[in-house]
Enzyme design. Structure first.
Site, PDB file in Angstrom:
ATOM      1  N   SER A 149      -0.073  -5.805   5.764  1.00  0.00           N
ATOM      2  CA  SER A 149      -0.523  -5.491   7.116  1.00  0.00           C
ATOM      3  C   SER A 149      -1.805  -4.677   7.040  1.00  0.00           C
ATOM      4  CB  SER A 149       0.559  -4.686   7.847  1.00  0.00           C
ATOM      5  OG  SER A 149       0.079  -4.167   9.071  1.00  0.00           O
ATOM      6  N   TYR A 162       6.108   2.810   7.996  1.00  0.00           N
ATOM      7  CA  TYR A 162       5.655   1.428   7.847  1.00  0.00           C
ATOM      8  C   TYR A 162       4.275   1.376   7.193  1.00  0.00           C
ATOM      9  CZ  TYR A 162       4.316  -3.336   9.193  1.00  0.00           C
ATOM     10  OH  TYR A 162       3.894  -4.647   9.181  1.00  0.00           O
TER      11      TYR A 162
END
Length: 260
Positions: A149, A162
């Site tokens: 990501s 995250y």
């Protein structure tokens, strides 16, 4: 990308980007392992679509944070004699505003790291011999694609845990690319926003709609990317067209990184 003879595992492929990737890899002669952690019905629905496209499909339940599950997922492909592609797509998060430090526990970090960081490492370790066998058979390197990501590049994302897990996954991608060459290529795709049920689960319908609208207003291309948009890049990194690429972190965020 020819699917004839293609052998692939896609983790977390019951929905979202994993499902879109599995469908793009499907075709006459393809052999796929579809993996899910809890959503069996969704996984079977994806498998039905892949079979309709001509692929042979095995559906395997497994949590990639558990090493024994990674070995079982990989064992489902052993009968094929080798692997050409491993897509580490399974992911987890907790939606927490970054300033709210008290809302993230050590257990949250451990769970998110277990799936997003340790899971891909364990899957590569479990699949290594099959990927090397596939490379020796084909005469070209097999491919691992880690779904990371832009969170791991920029420090933005659904939570600090995250962000940290994806930053670590990016570092692991580089290390594995060095360690496993020349028989296995390892690259990562770093998407920005992807319009999937992920946000509805974490923020509710209204919250997900607000995020989607904000992204469309903010990013340079004024679009909200869907799973099928990113799946094309995953399949490129998995295929022979990217055969001379390894150790790359490829960003695809509709220009989000251009916004100051």
């Amino acid at each position: 990308m020819s699917t004839d003879g293609l052998r692939a595992i896609v983790t977390g492929s019951a929905s979202g980007l994993g499902a879109a990737t599995a469908l793009k890899l499907s075709g006459p002669g393809a052999k796929l392992v579809i993996n899910y952690a809890s959503s069996k019905d969704d996984a079977e629905a994806v498998a039905t679509q892949c079979r309709a496209a001509g692929a042979e499909v095995v559906v395997v339940q497994g949590d990639v944070s558990r090493d024994e599950d990674c070995k079982r997922i990989t064992a489902a492909a052993a009968a094929w004699g080798g692997l050409d592609v491993l897509v580490n797509n399974a992911g987890a998060t907790k939606h927490v505003e970054h300033a709210l430090l008290d809302q993230l526990s050590a257990e949250d970090f451990q769970r998110i790291y277990g799936v997003n960081t340790i899971g891909p490492f364990q899957m590569v370790r479990a699949a290594r011999s099959l990927l090397e066998a596939g490379a020796n058979e084909r005469g070209r390197a097999s491919a691992v694609v880690n779904v990371s990501s832009i969170a791991g590049l920029t420090g933005i994302g659904s939570s600090i845990a995250y962000v940290a897990s994806k930053g670590a996954l990016n570092a692991i991608t580089l290390s594995l690319a060095r360690a496993l060459a020349p028989l296995i290529r390892v690259n990562a795709v770093c998407p920005g926003y992807i319009d999937t049920p992920w946000f509805e689960k974490g923020r509710g319908v209204e919250g997900a709609n607000r995020v989607r609208d904000m992204v469309k207003q903010k990013v340079a291309l004024k679009v909200a990317s869907g799973p099928q948009d990113i799946a094309g890049l995953v399949c490129f990194l998995a295929g022979p067209q990217s055969g001379h690429m390894t150790g790359e972190l490829v960003r695809m965020d509709a220009g989000m990184h251009l916004v100051t």
